[in-house]
Write a protein that holds these residues in place. Structure first.
Motif, PDB file in Angstrom:
ATOM      1  N   ARG A 233      32.317  33.451  15.876  1.00 17.73           N
ATOM      2  CA  ARG A 233      32.077  34.203  14.754  1.00 17.73           C
ATOM      3  C   ARG A 233      32.532  33.352  13.233  1.00 17.73           C
ATOM      4  NH1 ARG A 233      29.778  38.609  14.675  1.00 17.73           N
ATOM      5  NH2 ARG A 233      29.450  39.794  16.645  1.00 17.73           N
TER       6      ARG A 233
ATOM      7  N   LEU B 228      32.250  38.230   8.397  1.00 18.22           N
ATOM      8  CA  LEU B 228      31.081  39.321   8.504  1.00 18.22           C
ATOM      9  C   LEU B 228      30.671  39.877   7.050  1.00 18.22           C
ATOM     10  CD1 LEU B 228      30.080  41.428  10.344  1.00 18.22           C
ATOM     11  CD2 LEU B 228      32.280  42.758  10.057  1.00 18.22           C
TER      12      LEU B 228
ATOM     13  N   CYS C  20      24.013  35.906  14.656  1.00 14.51           N
ATOM     14  CA  CYS C  20      24.970  36.574  15.197  1.00 14.51           C
ATOM     15  C   CYS C  20      26.518  36.290  14.833  1.00 14.51           C
ATOM     16  CB  CYS C  20      24.887  36.524  16.540  1.00 14.51           C
ATOM     17  SG  CYS C  20      24.963  34.681  17.025  1.00 14.51           S
ATOM     18  N   ARG C  21      26.432  35.137  13.996  1.00 15.02           N
ATOM     19  CA  ARG C  21      27.701  34.530  13.380  1.00 15.02           C
ATOM     20  C   ARG C  21      28.454  35.522  12.158  1.00 15.02           C
ATOM     21  NH1 ARG C  21      28.878  29.990  11.379  1.00 15.02           N
ATOM     22  NH2 ARG C  21      30.651  29.719  12.421  1.00 15.02           N
ATOM     23  N   ASN C  22      27.428  36.105  11.593  1.00 17.80           N
ATOM     24  CA  ASN C  22      27.816  37.016  10.536  1.00 17.80           C
ATOM     25  C   ASN C  22      27.372  38.271  10.347  1.00 17.80           C
ATOM     26  OD1 ASN C  22      26.665  33.881   9.277  1.00 17.80           O
ATOM     27  ND2 ASN C  22      28.588  34.738   8.685  1.00 17.80           N
TER      28      ASN C  22
ATOM     29  N   ASP D 202      26.858  41.714  19.785  1.00 16.02           N
ATOM     30  CA  ASP D 202      26.685  40.478  18.693  1.00 16.02           C
ATOM     31  C   ASP D 202      25.305  40.283  18.015  1.00 16.02           C
ATOM     32  OD1 ASP D 202      29.480  39.269  19.094  1.00 16.02           O
ATOM     33  OD2 ASP D 202      28.762  39.201  21.357  1.00 16.02           O
TER      34      ASP D 202
ATOM     35  N   ILE E 261      31.278  34.810  20.636  1.00 14.28           N
ATOM     36  CA  ILE E 261      30.185  35.565  20.622  1.00 14.28           C
ATOM     37  C   ILE E 261      29.166  35.425  22.054  1.00 14.28           C
ATOM     38  CG2 ILE E 261      27.709  35.564  19.849  1.00 14.28           C
ATOM     39  CD1 ILE E 261      28.723  34.564  17.016  1.00 14.28           C
TER      40      ILE E 261
END
Length: 317
Positions: free
Chosen positions: A13, A16, A244-246, A258, A291
């Protein structure tokens, strides 16, 4: 012959920035590609006690965008109350709208409500051709979609105003990758302008080989070949930009995932965030956490990439 598929590369990740919430699976449509199997007979909906947590979660985590999905998210009885509360905090709200909901009985004032609260609309329109849209979404959906777009246009959507942004979503009819986003956007704008419709951006999404679409592929003997196609088109440059990283994706029970696709496969987060309530803790370390990935993730990194915001690489689009 069965082909051995490669594992998806590990992902972690970043910051957010978005909370994506599925308000429930009830929908006025039953689309063939729908990865959540939504439809008119589904009854699952996020409880009001969890709805009430969302504005607080956004503030405690410093999240500036609430992305509302379904089903048709507007069919949740608390949809409008949630929008009003979140917009009052200054956070952005995205409504992932199927357009035909704007002409459903009881929703006649929905477009005006969205405009009044400066809700960004991301609208499903898988093609600018009547036959293709009706094939994927049902008879009459194309004309009803155009009617919905015209309602939004009359309220100032689709004119480049950030407070009334209108993006369209394209996904292929079958097991193929989307064409280049920029060129297809130009085609959409030309064809829809002839029908008296305007919009801001076109977002191209690959169909994920899960749920209803996967079963359709399996019946046609195309599931394995499509999975191989996605894997062979994997572009490692897309890994840093996947959605999905944010974001966290929240299902109708409040469980955290995720991404929306992991949600539909029941692949829960592996870190400390398991439920919406966990996000009330502002001291959690989210950046850098692992993730959960599986074979379907190649759908997001194939070619120019695919995300809730469309293609990941403008230069490839």
């Amino acid at each position: 012959m069965t082909v051995e598929l490669a594992p998806f590369p590990p992902l972690n990740r970043g910051e957010l920035t978005t909370l994506q919430v599925n308000l429930g699976y009830r929908c006025n449509q039953s689309c063939s590609h729908c990865h959540v199997n939504a439809g008119p007979t589904r009854t699952e909906m996020l409880a009001d006690e969890l709805i009430d947590l969302i504005p607080e979660v956004l503030q405690r985590q410093g999240i500036q965008c609430l992305d509302l999905t379904g089903g048709a998210p507007e069919l949740h009885p608390s949809f409008r109350r949630l929008v009003q509360q979140v917009r009052a905090t200054g956070a952005k709200v995205i409504d992932r709208c199927n357009l035909t909901i704007l002409s459903e009985p009881g929703q006649e004032d929905l477009a005006r409500f969205l405009a009044h609260h400066s809700v960004s609309v991301v609208a499903s329109l898988p093609c600018y051709s009547k036959d293709n849209v009706d094939q994927q979404r049902g008879d009459g959906v194309f004309e009803r979609s155009l009617d919905g777009l015209r309602q939004l246009n009359a309220l100032g959507y689709g004119r480049g105003d950030d407070n009334r942004s209108l993006d369209l979503v394209y996904n292929p009819l079958g097991p193929t990758l989307p064409p280049p986003q920029a060129a297809l956007e130009a085609d959409y704008k030309r064809e829809l302008a002839d029908l008296g419709v305007r919009f801001d951006r076109l977002l191209t999404l690959a169909n994920m080989p899960i749920q209803r679409f996967a079963r359709q592929l399996e019946r046609n003997g195309e599931l394995e070949s499509y999975q191989v196609r996605l894997q062979d088109a994997h572009n490692p440059d897309n890994l840093q930009a996947v959605m999905c990283r944010n974001l966290f994706s929240v299902d109708w029970t409040g469980q955290c995932f995720d991404c929306d696709f992991n949600q539909q496969l029941g692949l829960a987060c592996q870190g400390p965030i398991r439920h919406l309530r966990d996000l009330l803790n502002p001291d959690l370390t989210i950046a850098g956490s692992a993730i959960r990935t599986e074979q379907h993730c190649f759908g997001c990194t194939a070619g120019a990439g695919s995300s809730c915001g469309g293609a990941l690489q403008a230069s490839s689009s």
